[in-house]
Design a protein around this motif. Structure first.
Motif, short mmCIF file in Angstrom:
data_model
loop_
_atom_site.label_atom_id
_atom_site.label_comp_id
_atom_site.label_asym_id
_atom_site.label_seq_id
_atom_site.Cartn_x
_atom_site.Cartn_y
_atom_site.Cartn_z
N VAL A 93 -14.77 -6.62 3.28
CA VAL A 93 -14.19 -6.06 2.07
C VAL A 93 -12.85 -5.40 2.38
O VAL A 93 -11.93 -5.41 1.56
CB VAL A 93 -15.17 -5.05 1.40
N LEU A 94 -12.71 -4.86 3.60
CA LEU A 94 -11.42 -4.29 4.00
C LEU A 94 -10.34 -5.36 4.05
O LEU A 94 -9.20 -5.14 3.63
CB LEU A 94 -11.53 -3.61 5.37
N LEU A 95 -10.72 -6.55 4.58
CA LEU A 95 -9.74 -7.63 4.66
C LEU A 95 -9.33 -8.10 3.27
O LEU A 95 -8.17 -8.47 3.05
CB LEU A 95 -10.32 -8.79 5.47
N GLY A 96 -10.28 -8.09 2.35
CA GLY A 96 -9.94 -8.48 0.98
C GLY A 96 -8.93 -7.53 0.36
O GLY A 96 -7.96 -7.96 -0.28
N ILE A 97 -9.13 -6.23 0.57
CA ILE A 97 -8.20 -5.23 0.03
C ILE A 97 -6.82 -5.37 0.67
O ILE A 97 -5.79 -5.36 -0.01
CB ILE A 97 -8.77 -3.81 0.25
N ILE A 98 -6.80 -5.53 2.00
CA ILE A 98 -5.52 -5.67 2.69
C ILE A 98 -4.80 -6.93 2.25
O ILE A 98 -3.58 -6.94 2.03
CB ILE A 98 -5.75 -5.67 4.22
N GLY A 99 -5.55 -8.03 2.09
CA GLY A 99 -4.94 -9.28 1.64
C GLY A 99 -4.36 -9.16 0.24
O GLY A 99 -3.31 -9.74 -0.06
N ALA A 100 -5.02 -8.38 -0.61
CA ALA A 100 -4.56 -8.25 -2.00
C ALA A 100 -3.24 -7.51 -2.11
O ALA A 100 -2.50 -7.69 -3.09
CB ALA A 100 -5.62 -7.53 -2.83
N VAL A 101 -2.91 -6.67 -1.12
CA VAL A 101 -1.66 -5.90 -1.20
C VAL A 101 -0.64 -6.38 -0.17
O VAL A 101 0.31 -5.67 0.16
CB VAL A 101 -1.94 -4.39 -0.99
N THR A 102 -0.85 -7.59 0.34
CA THR A 102 0.08 -8.16 1.33
C THR A 102 0.65 -9.48 0.82
O THR A 102 -0.11 -10.37 0.44
CB THR A 102 -0.65 -8.41 2.66
N PRO A 103 1.99 -9.65 0.77
CA PRO A 103 3.01 -8.61 0.97
C PRO A 103 2.86 -7.51 -0.08
O PRO A 103 2.32 -7.75 -1.16
CB PRO A 103 4.33 -9.37 0.80
N TRP A 104 3.38 -6.32 0.24
CA TRP A 104 3.22 -5.21 -0.68
C TRP A 104 3.82 -5.57 -2.04
O TRP A 104 4.95 -6.04 -2.12
CB TRP A 104 3.88 -3.94 -0.14
N THR A 166 -0.51 2.88 -4.76
CA THR A 166 0.42 3.33 -3.72
C THR A 166 -0.15 2.99 -2.35
O THR A 166 -1.36 2.76 -2.20
CB THR A 166 0.65 4.85 -3.79
N ARG A 167 0.72 2.98 -1.37
CA ARG A 167 0.27 2.72 0.00
C ARG A 167 -0.72 3.80 0.45
O ARG A 167 -1.68 3.51 1.17
CB ARG A 167 1.48 2.68 0.94
N GLN A 168 -0.50 5.02 0.02
CA GLN A 168 -1.40 6.11 0.40
C GLN A 168 -2.79 5.90 -0.20
O GLN A 168 -3.81 6.20 0.44
CB GLN A 168 -0.83 7.45 -0.06
N ASP A 169 -2.84 5.38 -1.43
CA ASP A 169 -4.14 5.09 -2.05
C ASP A 169 -4.94 4.11 -1.19
O ASP A 169 -6.14 4.30 -0.96
CB ASP A 169 -3.94 4.48 -3.45
N VAL A 170 -4.28 3.05 -0.76
CA VAL A 170 -4.96 2.03 0.07
C VAL A 170 -5.40 2.64 1.39
O VAL A 170 -6.54 2.44 1.84
CB VAL A 170 -4.02 0.83 0.31
N SER A 171 -4.52 3.41 2.01
CA SER A 171 -4.85 4.04 3.28
C SER A 171 -6.03 4.99 3.15
O SER A 171 -6.94 5.00 4.00
CB SER A 171 -3.62 4.78 3.82
#
Length: 312
Positions: A93-104, A166-171
């Motif tokens: 699920v982490l990879l899914g979230i990262i993929g969704a915001v890449t590229p930002w 925001t990037r902080q939200d994802v982090s």
């Protein structure tokens, strides 16, 4: 009987064409001759490699299962680990979230992309949570997996509702999930190693000492993992002498048992080339032109002046 002049002329013309064709055949293009020569030499080389591969037995292939290929056939030992797949899949699920915001995402069009992907993540989490109680897991395991998935769902729901990200939200979301994610990685490693050790132990029990000593081990390694690899770490513990002797091989680009077995023959052949040509079995692990290329590049490309005093 004398032939008519017209027939004599025809025969002469035909002879001229036959002679021209023969001359053309004899004067084959030099490029084609070189290609034919290269093909002939490599064909002989590959015949030798195929023969070497055929006598490289036994070979233990570590892929989906553990398969020992010997002169008498094949024996397969399961390394199925259902919990490994569960822990790994949940953690993705982490990879899914990262993929969704890449590229930002920048701009309206990119906003639509992450919204669509977050909606997919939310829907898939809902389906996963609806089925998780049917997997027969222990109570603590179910609780932790639900906690991570629900944290991820709350994050994507909140982001979709507010329409901002925001990037902080994802982090923050990833940091909240990290403890469970890390625990899943440990559980995944234990499940994989337990299944692998069981399969290898069964294979060892079915093999005599001589075959075990001769055996090569070939694993389809990961595309980016070289040093800290679960299977390599395991093999270093259970058969360190094979690792030291170069009998443990990682074939990143080989797929399927046949290709993995052939890889053992390929490596042995490369070691023979290195030993024959250079007196060093490991020489072919370096690009054949690598050492020479350095001196050629020194001649071709002048070095620029240092940007600072390198003695500082």
């Amino acid at each position: 009987m004398r032939l008519p002049l017209s027939w004599i002329s025809l025969v002469a013309v035909l002879a001229m064409f036959v002679g021209a064709d023969h001359a053309a055949a004899e004067q084959k293009d030099a490029g084609d001759v070189i290609k034919d020569f290269d093909h002939a030499m490599l064909s002989i080389f590959h015949k030798g490699q195929d023969a070497l591969t055929a006598e490289t037995r036994p070979v233990m292939v570590i892929a989906r299962d553990v398969t020992v290929v010997s002169k008498d056939g094949e024996a397969t030992y399961s390394r199925n680990a259902p919990q490994y797949q569960l822990f790994k899949s949940t953690s993705h699920v982490l990879l899914g979230i990262i993929g969704a915001v890449t590229p930002w995402p920048e701009g309206t069009a990119e906003d639509a992309r992450w919204r669509k992907d977050f909606s997919t993540i939310e829907a898939e989490i809902d389906k996963f949570l609806a089925a998780i109680d049917e997997l027969g897991l222990s109570g603590d395991t179910v609780v932790s997996q639900k906690e991570m998935l629900e944290t991820a769902r709350s994050f994507v729901q909140k982001s979709l509702s507010e329409g901002e990200l925001t990037r902080q939200d994802v982090s923050d979301a990833i940091n909240t999930m990290r403890p469970i994610w890390a625990a899943n990685m440990r559980a995944s490693a234990r499940a994989e190693l337990t299944a692998l050790h069981s399969a290898v132990s069964q294979a060892r029990a079915a093999m005599n000492d001589d075959d075990w000593a001769r055996m090569y081990v070939v694993h389809h390694g990961g595309s980016s993992v070289e040093d800290v690899n679960v299977v390599l770490l395991y093999l270093q513990r259970v058969m360190p002498e094979k690792v030291t002797a170069g009998q443990v091989l990682f074939a990143e680009n080989a797929h399927g048992n046949d290709a993995l077995v052939k890889y053992a023959g390929y490596v042995r052949m490369q070691r023979l080339v290195g030993a024959w040509a250079f007196g060093d079995p490991a020489r072919m692990e370096v690009d054949l032109l690598g050492y020479e290329a350095g001196t050629v590049l020194d001649e071709m490309i002048p070095a620029p002046p240092p940007s600072a005093d390198i003695t500082d």
